[in-house]
Design an enzyme around this catalytic site. Structure first.
Site, short mmCIF file in Angstrom:
data_model
loop_
_atom_site.label_atom_id
_atom_site.label_comp_id
_atom_site.label_asym_id
_atom_site.label_seq_id
_atom_site.Cartn_x
_atom_site.Cartn_y
_atom_site.Cartn_z
N HIS A 159 -2.80 -1.60 -10.76
CA HIS A 159 -2.62 -1.31 -9.37
C HIS A 159 -1.16 -1.26 -8.69
CE1 HIS A 159 -6.68 -1.38 -8.29
NE2 HIS A 159 -6.95 -2.19 -9.05
N HIS A 180 -7.45 -1.56 -16.26
CA HIS A 180 -7.78 -0.36 -16.43
C HIS A 180 -6.68 0.89 -16.76
CE1 HIS A 180 -7.21 -0.24 -12.19
NE2 HIS A 180 -8.45 -0.63 -11.68
N ASN A 183 -5.38 4.15 -14.96
CA ASN A 183 -5.92 4.31 -13.61
C ASN A 183 -5.27 3.34 -12.63
OD1 ASN A 183 -8.79 5.72 -13.28
ND2 ASN A 183 -8.75 4.65 -15.38
N ALA A 184 -5.01 3.62 -11.38
CA ALA A 184 -4.42 3.17 -10.24
C ALA A 184 -2.95 2.47 -10.76
CB ALA A 184 -5.28 1.96 -10.16
N ASP A 217 -16.07 5.93 -19.93
CA ASP A 217 -17.27 6.56 -19.22
C ASP A 217 -17.28 7.84 -19.31
OD1 ASP A 217 -15.34 6.65 -17.19
OD2 ASP A 217 -16.63 6.10 -15.59
N GLY A 218 -16.22 8.55 -19.80
CA GLY A 218 -16.27 9.98 -19.85
C GLY A 218 -15.62 10.64 -18.38
N ASP A 242 -15.53 -1.63 -15.02
CA ASP A 242 -15.15 -1.51 -13.30
C ASP A 242 -16.07 -1.14 -12.55
OD1 ASP A 242 -13.12 -1.88 -11.48
OD2 ASP A 242 -12.23 -0.09 -11.41
N CYS A 277 -16.94 7.13 -5.69
CA CYS A 277 -16.25 5.94 -5.14
C CYS A 277 -16.62 4.69 -6.02
CB CYS A 277 -17.40 5.64 -4.09
SG CYS A 277 -19.26 5.34 -4.61
N GLY A 278 -16.65 4.94 -7.36
CA GLY A 278 -16.29 3.95 -8.58
C GLY A 278 -17.38 4.23 -9.47
#
Length: 367
Positions: A159, A180, A183-184, A217-218, A242, A277-278
């Site tokens: 993050h 992750h 991401n972020a 997760d693709g 996540d 949203c996730g």
């Protein structure tokens, strides 16, 4: 069956020492035991033999980043924390997860600028904290990282808008994980690759493995990005989901706290929009997708969800492997790595419906 009984799991292949071998597993008092000691020292045989019907036995999956599931949000549902943990712990058994770190979305950014004392005020004693994500570019980050590491807490970087240099400095202070990957965080740039560059940094000592979580997760990570990460730094790769509270919910509309969520086609969207949203990925799905996307071996795919997360937390002596002395937490897998059953401490805690070949207690011999 009682915990003191000696169990012998037969007719199976097992993942041990980075390879799949044809061998039995012996369990007593919730631990994997060395059969030679049973034969030569105690001169006993198994109380119960369990026919595994040709299953592949792998250590149970270890989830290092899960925000909730089955309607439970670890960051919001504080009225009955124990019940929320129980619901999620039970639900993820169907996906092969035998250990997990409930993940809490923490405080506003200004809290992290106040140093470690404020972190203690926020989280209390930290006795139950095992892994924390820190943005390494923040002024007090080096001090905070060292304090966490002194307490045996794994420090992850994420993050973040950090440069590679800031990430390398954090590693020198004890950080050993990346939250992750891709991401972020700043996207990869050829002149400053940011935290992604830690996977190939020559500033990281050879004896210091930087592990990294990745969502396979693709959706959150492109298959090509998975391949790049795996080929660059395979021994540090840790699969995470996540997942949010919508994990495990049926398709349709759901009210999760203040947020209206629609689950459709395997994804969770803010109701009435096409905005994700996730994640609602399961660990078993992530393992399969990772293997398919990278063309890695079954061993590599399974160890990314078992041995690697255990090593990242420093618990690999008891979790994440089938070595003698380890906890008897494992899963039965069939063809194409389909989950047959989940076992904790040598006890069957989940059996897939319709999997008659995966019978949890197919006893073929009693002493």
């Amino acid at each position: 069956m009682t915990q003191s009984q000696l169990l012998q799991f037969v007719n199976c292949s097992i993942l041990r020492n980075h390879e799949i071998i044809r061998e039995d597993i012996w369990v007593r008092d919730g631990k994997i035991v060395n059969p030679e000691k049973m034969f030569f020292d105690e001169k006993i045989s198994a109380d119960v033999q369990i026919d595994c019907k040709g299953a592949l036995i792998s250590p149970g999956f270890i989830e290092l980043q899960i925000n909730g599931g089955f309607g439970v949000d670890f960051s919001c549902d504080f009225e009955d924390v124990e019940e929320g943990l129980r619901v999620v712990a039970k639900g993820i058994l169907a996906h092969g997860v035998t250990s997990f770190c409930p993940t809490v979305v923490t405080s506003p950014a200004h809290v992290y600028n106040k140093g470690f004392d404020s972190v203690l005020e926020t989280y209390g004693s930290l006795d139950n904290v095992r892994i924390v994500t820190v943005a390494p570019e923040l002024e007090k980050a080096p001090e905070v990282i060292e304090k966490f590491v002194e307490r045996g807490i794994t420090v992850s970087l994420g993050h973040s808008m950090a440069s590679l240099g800031e990430g390398e400095a954090a590693v020198k202070h004890g950080a050993s994980f990346i939250t992750h990957l891709f991401n972020a965080m700043l996207p990869f740039h050829h002149r400053d690759p940011g935290l992604v560059g830690l996977l190939a940094s020559d500033a990281v000592p050879d004896d210091h493995v930087v592990y990294f979580g990745i969502i396979s997760d693709g959706i959150h990570t492109h298959p090509a990005a998975l391949r790049i990460a795996h080929r660059t730094h395979p021994k540090g790769l840790v699969l995470v989901t996540d997942a949010i509270s919508a994990l495990g919910l049926e398709e349709g509309m759901h009210q999760l706290g203040q947020l209206s969520v629609e689950v459709k086609a395997g994804c969770a969207y803010i109701a009435g929009t096409d905005t994700l949203c996730g994640s609602i990925a399961t660990m078993s799905e992530c393992v399969k997708f990772f293997k398919e996307a990278t063309s890695c071996s079954i061993v590599e795919a399974l160890e990314a969800a078992t041995l690697h997360p255990a090593k990242a937390l420093g618990i690999h002596q008891t979790k994440g492997s089938l070595h003698f002395g380890a906890d008897a937490d494992f899963i039965f897998l069939g063809k194409d790595m389909d989950l047959w059953s989940t076992w904790i401490s040598g006890e069957c805690v989940y059996q897939a419906k319709g999997k008659t070949e995966a019978a949890c207690f197919c006893k073929v011999k009693r002493k």
